[in-house]
Design a protein around this motif. Structure first.
Motif: not given
Length: 416
Positions: A92-107, A155-165
């Motif tokens: 989940i930590a790896i997947g959440g990091t991947i998700y945030i990095l890709i979408n935030f960079s594209l943003g 679910l893990g990505i949702i929680m990971f996003e909350d820490v990022f948020l």
């Protein structure tokens, strides 16, 4: 306020009517709830030059909507398991990091490509990075996908996003509202949020035997009161330490799912989840002014939607592959969490409070509306979408080849 009961009744009747229409056409109910809210909201009279603002109890409806988010995430936690989530912590930590990095960079690239100033770029990146917990929860429950292998990653990505948020809002608030940001304060907020979430999961799991005894209550009335007290107290306290109240509700659900009373709690919650969840999407529609959705805001939002669809799908595939999921399950991740909602609106409101360009709010509203409608449809049709793309990219055949190579015995093992 003299007619508040009538107004609430009228709002519920409209929500019910839109739900019946959606069921008639076998369509996701979420877009209908949002659109009916737009149609009768405080901005509706601008469209027809008539005053259709008979829903004046918007503040109360908005609060009911907040309760809906809590029930949606709480139920999602009940359908899952803290044990599975803890075991999948590393992936989940790896997947959440991947998700945030890709979408935030594209943003960031999107804001830069559209020619916005730096502060506006940072707000746009925030708007396009965080998915909607409420919509994701609703879709998972409606499509009965809570037991799917990819759900723990979602679910893990949702929680990971909350820490990022929590971190990102701290930084952006300091930059946009006061012109500075304390690194120490930001790191402290992030640490508190992370420790709180992990602590609640670990301690909650240890307390399961005690909870089993404490919740052994015969009276249905008292049982419901105790469950609601736990839910609202934990969710409310979570918000005081900058963890989203919805995530607090999710954590409570994950813990109570480990108890022997999980099925009883689930049966209790379902009617509240359905009622207040529908009100949430209706209240979201009330906040959108249809006349602000055209012009340059429309083109900006369409560009953002295209970038988000691409980024989410790629992030889902990579996050799923890192966790050892099949290509089909991995594609479901990106298609399920593509919806944007409450958090994107919060980011846009932050830009407004900081006096940034006025186009940010209509841009965010149009962007959220499109993805709130498109997201559930993409999730529902994920199987057909995957099959169509697999014909081009051959993910399934490559996945089978990798599995075959991994299972093939080495020469050394043959000799043994």
């Amino acid at each position: 306020m003299n007619h508040i009961v009538f107004e609430i009744g009228l709002a519920i009747a409209l929500v019910a009517l839109s739900g019946l229409v959606a069921a008639k056409f076998r369509f996701s109910v979420i877009p209908f709830y949002i659109l009916i809210g737009m149609a009768v909201g405080p901005h509706a009279f601008h469209i027809w030059h008539l005053d259709f603002r008979f829903i004046e109890s918007a503040a109360l409806i908005e609060f009911m909507g907040r309760i809906g988010v809590l029930f949606l995430l709480f139920y999602l936690g009940l359908e899952f398991s803290v044990g599975r989530l803890v075991k999948a912590g590393k992936s989940i930590a790896i997947g959440g990091t991947i998700y945030i990095l890709i979408n935030f960079s594209l943003g960031l690239l999107l804001g830069w490509g559209l020619g916005f100033p730096l502060e506006e770029i940072l707000v746009i990146a925030g708007i396009t990075t965080i998915s909607s917990s409420a919509i994701v929860a609703k879709v998972l429950v409606d499509l009965k996908r809570t037991a799917n292998p990819e759900t723990e990653m979602i679910l893990g990505i949702i929680m990971f996003e909350d820490v990022f948020l929590a971190v990102y809002i701290s930084i952006l608030s300091g930059l946009v509202l006061s012109g500075s940001s304390s690194l120490g304060g930001v790191l402290l907020s992030a640490l508190i949020a992370l420790v709180y979430m992990l602590g609640l999961l670990i301690v909650g799991r240890k307390l399961v035997p005690l909870l089993n005894k404490a919740l052994n209550i015969r009276s249905g009335e008292l049982f419901g009161l105790v469950i609601f007290a736990i839910l609202f107290l934990v969710a409310g306290f979570s918000e005081t330490i900058h963890v989203a109240e919805a995530i607090g509700a999710l954590l409570v659900g994950l813990v109570l799912a480990e108890t022997e009373h999980a099925k009883r709690i689930e049966k209790l919650i379902i009617p509240f989840r359905d009622f207040f969840g529908a009100v949430f999407f209706f209240s979201f529609g009330l906040t959108i002014d249809p006349l602000t959705l055209g012009g340059e805001a429309l083109w900006y939002s369409l560009a953002a939607v295209a970038v988000t669809l691409l980024g989410n799908f790629a992030a889902g595939l990579l996050a799923g592959r890192s966790a050892g999921l099949s290509p089909r399950a991995s594609s479901n991740i990106g298609l399920t969490i593509v919806s944007r909602g409450e958090f994107s609106i919060i980011m846009a409101n932050l830009g407004k409070a900081g006096g940034l360009l006025a186009v940010l709010q209509p841009f965010a509203a149009m962007y959220v509306l499109i993805l709130a409608i498109l997201g559930p449809l993409l999730t529902k049709e994920s199987k057909a979408i995957y099959k169509a793309l697999d014909k081009v990219f051959k993910w399934e055949s490559r996945h089978r080849e990798r599995k075959a190579r991994a299972q093939k015995p080495t020469p050394a093992s043959d000799e043994q």
